[in-house]
Scaffold this motif. Sequence first.
Motif, PDB file in Angstrom:
ATOM      1  N   ASP A 162       0.829  -1.208   0.000  1.00  0.00           N
ATOM      2  CA  ASP A 162       0.000   0.000   0.000  1.00  0.00           C
ATOM      3  C   ASP A 162       0.862   1.257   0.000  1.00  0.00           C
ATOM      4  O   ASP A 162       0.560   2.233  -0.685  1.00  0.00           O
ATOM      5  N   ALA A 163       1.948   1.240   0.779  1.00  0.00           N
ATOM      6  CA  ALA A 163       2.845   2.402   0.820  1.00  0.00           C
ATOM      7  C   ALA A 163       3.490   2.631  -0.545  1.00  0.00           C
ATOM      8  O   ALA A 163       3.611   3.775  -0.994  1.00  0.00           O
ATOM      9  N   MET A 164       3.900   1.543  -1.206  1.00  0.00           N
ATOM     10  CA  MET A 164       4.510   1.681  -2.528  1.00  0.00           C
ATOM     11  C   MET A 164       3.501   2.228  -3.535  1.00  0.00           C
ATOM     12  O   MET A 164       3.846   3.069  -4.373  1.00  0.00           O
ATOM     13  N   VAL A 165       2.254   1.788  -3.460  1.00  0.00           N
ATOM     14  CA  VAL A 165       1.220   2.281  -4.368  1.00  0.00           C
ATOM     15  C   VAL A 165       0.978   3.764  -4.123  1.00  0.00           C
ATOM     16  O   VAL A 165       0.871   4.559  -5.071  1.00  0.00           O
ATOM     17  N   ARG A 166       0.909   4.166  -2.831  1.00  0.00           N
ATOM     18  CA  ARG A 166       0.705   5.580  -2.520  1.00  0.00           C
ATOM     19  C   ARG A 166       1.852   6.437  -3.041  1.00  0.00           C
ATOM     20  O   ARG A 166       1.634   7.527  -3.581  1.00  0.00           O
ATOM     21  N   GLU A 167       3.096   5.950  -2.890  1.00  0.00           N
ATOM     22  CA  GLU A 167       4.241   6.711  -3.391  1.00  0.00           C
ATOM     23  C   GLU A 167       4.181   6.850  -4.908  1.00  0.00           C
ATOM     24  O   GLU A 167       4.482   7.924  -5.448  1.00  0.00           O
ATOM     25  N   ALA A 168       3.793   5.771  -5.588  1.00  0.00           N
ATOM     26  CA  ALA A 168       3.693   5.832  -7.052  1.00  0.00           C
ATOM     27  C   ALA A 168       2.605   6.819  -7.469  1.00  0.00           C
ATOM     28  O   ALA A 168       2.796   7.584  -8.425  1.00  0.00           O
ATOM     29  N   GLU A 169       1.475   6.820  -6.756  1.00  0.00           N
ATOM     30  CA  GLU A 169       0.413   7.766  -7.069  1.00  0.00           C
ATOM     31  C   GLU A 169       0.871   9.198  -6.827  1.00  0.00           C
ATOM     32  O   GLU A 169       0.549  10.097  -7.605  1.00  0.00           O
ATOM     33  N   MET A 170       1.621   9.416  -5.741  1.00  0.00           N
ATOM     34  CA  MET A 170       2.123  10.764  -5.456  1.00  0.00           C
ATOM     35  C   MET A 170       3.089  11.217  -6.551  1.00  0.00           C
ATOM     36  O   MET A 170       3.060  12.372  -6.966  1.00  0.00           O
ATOM     37  N   GLU A 171       3.939  10.305  -7.037  1.00  0.00           N
ATOM     38  CA  GLU A 171       4.861  10.661  -8.111  1.00  0.00           C
ATOM     39  C   GLU A 171       4.093  11.020  -9.377  1.00  0.00           C
ATOM     40  O   GLU A 171       4.439  11.985 -10.075  1.00  0.00           O
ATOM     41  N   ASP A 172       3.038  10.252  -9.672  1.00  0.00           N
ATOM     42  CA  ASP A 172       2.222  10.559 -10.851  1.00  0.00           C
ATOM     43  C   ASP A 172       1.561  11.927 -10.710  1.00  0.00           C
ATOM     44  O   ASP A 172       1.540  12.715 -11.665  1.00  0.00           O
ATOM     45  N   MET A 173       1.017  12.208  -9.538  1.00  0.00           N
ATOM     46  CA  MET A 173       0.366  13.501  -9.322  1.00  0.00           C
ATOM     47  C   MET A 173       1.378  14.638  -9.413  1.00  0.00           C
ATOM     48  O   MET A 173       1.078  15.704  -9.957  1.00  0.00           O
ATOM     49  N   GLU A 174       2.586  14.402  -8.896  1.00  0.00           N
ATOM     50  CA  GLU A 174       3.612  15.447  -8.968  1.00  0.00           C
ATOM     51  C   GLU A 174       4.019  15.703 -10.424  1.00  0.00           C
ATOM     52  O   GLU A 174       4.217  16.855 -10.824  1.00  0.00           O
ATOM     53  N   MET A 175       4.112  14.631 -11.217  1.00  0.00           N
ATOM     54  CA  MET A 175       4.439  14.808 -12.635  1.00  0.00           C
ATOM     55  C   MET A 175       3.323  15.570 -13.355  1.00  0.00           C
ATOM     56  O   MET A 175       3.611  16.454 -14.175  1.00  0.00           O
ATOM     57  N   ASN A 198       1.931  22.970 -14.575  1.00  0.00           N
ATOM     58  CA  ASN A 198       2.621  24.212 -14.223  1.00  0.00           C
ATOM     59  C   ASN A 198       3.448  24.709 -15.401  1.00  0.00           C
ATOM     60  O   ASN A 198       3.444  25.909 -15.702  1.00  0.00           O
ATOM     61  N   ALA A 199       4.135  23.793 -16.090  1.00  0.00           N
ATOM     62  CA  ALA A 199       4.937  24.193 -17.244  1.00  0.00           C
ATOM     63  C   ALA A 199       4.040  24.734 -18.357  1.00  0.00           C
ATOM     64  O   ALA A 199       4.381  25.728 -19.012  1.00  0.00           O
ATOM     65  N   ARG A 200       2.884  24.109 -18.563  1.00  0.00           N
ATOM     66  CA  ARG A 200       1.948  24.573 -19.587  1.00  0.00           C
ATOM     67  C   ARG A 200       1.428  25.971 -19.253  1.00  0.00           C
ATOM     68  O   ARG A 200       1.380  26.853 -20.113  1.00  0.00           O
ATOM     69  N   ILE A 201       1.073  26.178 -17.993  1.00  0.00           N
ATOM     70  CA  ILE A 201       0.569  27.491 -17.575  1.00  0.00           C
ATOM     71  C   ILE A 201       1.660  28.549 -17.711  1.00  0.00           C
ATOM     72  O   ILE A 201       1.416  29.659 -18.186  1.00  0.00           O
ATOM     73  N   MET A 202       2.884  28.208 -17.310  1.00  0.00           N
ATOM     74  CA  MET A 202       3.983  29.171 -17.409  1.00  0.00           C
ATOM     75  C   MET A 202       4.305  29.481 -18.870  1.00  0.00           C
ATOM     76  O   MET A 202       4.702  30.595 -19.194  1.00  0.00           O
ATOM     77  N   ALA A 203       4.120  28.492 -19.775  1.00  0.00           N
ATOM     78  CA  ALA A 203       4.354  28.750 -21.198  1.00  0.00           C
ATOM     79  C   ALA A 203       3.274  29.669 -21.760  1.00  0.00           C
ATOM     80  O   ALA A 203       3.551  30.505 -22.633  1.00  0.00           O
ATOM     81  N   GLN A 204       2.043  29.528 -21.273  1.00  0.00           N
ATOM     82  CA  GLN A 204       0.962  30.380 -21.748  1.00  0.00           C
ATOM     83  C   GLN A 204       1.089  31.803 -21.224  1.00  0.00           C
ATOM     84  O   GLN A 204       0.681  32.751 -21.881  1.00  0.00           O
ATOM     85  N   HIS A 205       1.634  31.951 -20.029  1.00  0.00           N
ATOM     86  CA  HIS A 205       1.768  33.263 -19.401  1.00  0.00           C
ATOM     87  C   HIS A 205       3.234  33.490 -19.032  1.00  0.00           C
ATOM     88  O   HIS A 205       3.654  33.187 -17.927  1.00  0.00           O
ATOM     89  N   PRO A 206       4.005  34.023 -19.965  1.00  0.00           N
ATOM     90  CA  PRO A 206       5.425  34.253 -19.672  1.00  0.00           C
ATOM     91  C   PRO A 206       5.619  35.180 -18.478  1.00  0.00           C
ATOM     92  O   PRO A 206       4.736  35.940 -18.099  1.00  0.00           O
ATOM     93  N   GLN A 207       6.778  35.121 -17.909  1.00  0.00           N
ATOM     94  CA  GLN A 207       7.081  35.832 -16.659  1.00  0.00           C
ATOM     95  C   GLN A 207       6.902  37.341 -16.791  1.00  0.00           C
ATOM     96  O   GLN A 207       6.472  37.993 -15.856  1.00  0.00           O
ATOM     97  N   GLN A 208       7.240  37.931 -17.948  1.00  0.00           N
ATOM     98  CA  GLN A 208       7.122  39.380 -18.061  1.00  0.00           C
ATOM     99  C   GLN A 208       5.665  39.838 -18.017  1.00  0.00           C
ATOM    100  O   GLN A 208       5.394  40.984 -17.688  1.00  0.00           O
TER     101      GLN A 208
END
Length: 125
Positions: free
Chosen positions: A51-64, A70-80
């Motif tokens: 169960d712990a391994m499954v939770r860690e894998a799910e957390m890694e998927d959610m983080e990815m 986040n990268a998509r949003i930052m590409a749509q709205h550049p920093q300037q």
Amino acid sequence: MFDIGATELLVIAIVAIIVIGPKDMPLALRTAGRWIGKIRRVSAHFRTGIDAMVREAEMEDMEMQWRDQNARIMAQHPQQEMQPLEEGAASAESRSEPGDASEDSLKSDTNDDQPGLPLGKPPAG
């Protein structure tokens, strides 16, 4: 799990009484109970690890997914294009309504040593 019915249990009990004997049966049942308890503890420990391994894998998927989004949003709205809100303007806009006192008058009415207490009034003691 093993799908043992009442007839199978009866056959096992009769064979156990014949093979072990009625005199040694309580000791054998106690020993079997201890082994079953150990097996249950090991399987629970194993299940917890899985169960712990499954939770860690799910957390890694959610983080990815979060990083991709986040990268998509930052590409749509550049920093300037993104400018932080000014601290004083944002807090004054959110607090002030028409007819309310201004931020400067609110600050001047409070004692800096004891926030929230108006000047000239001693603290309740």
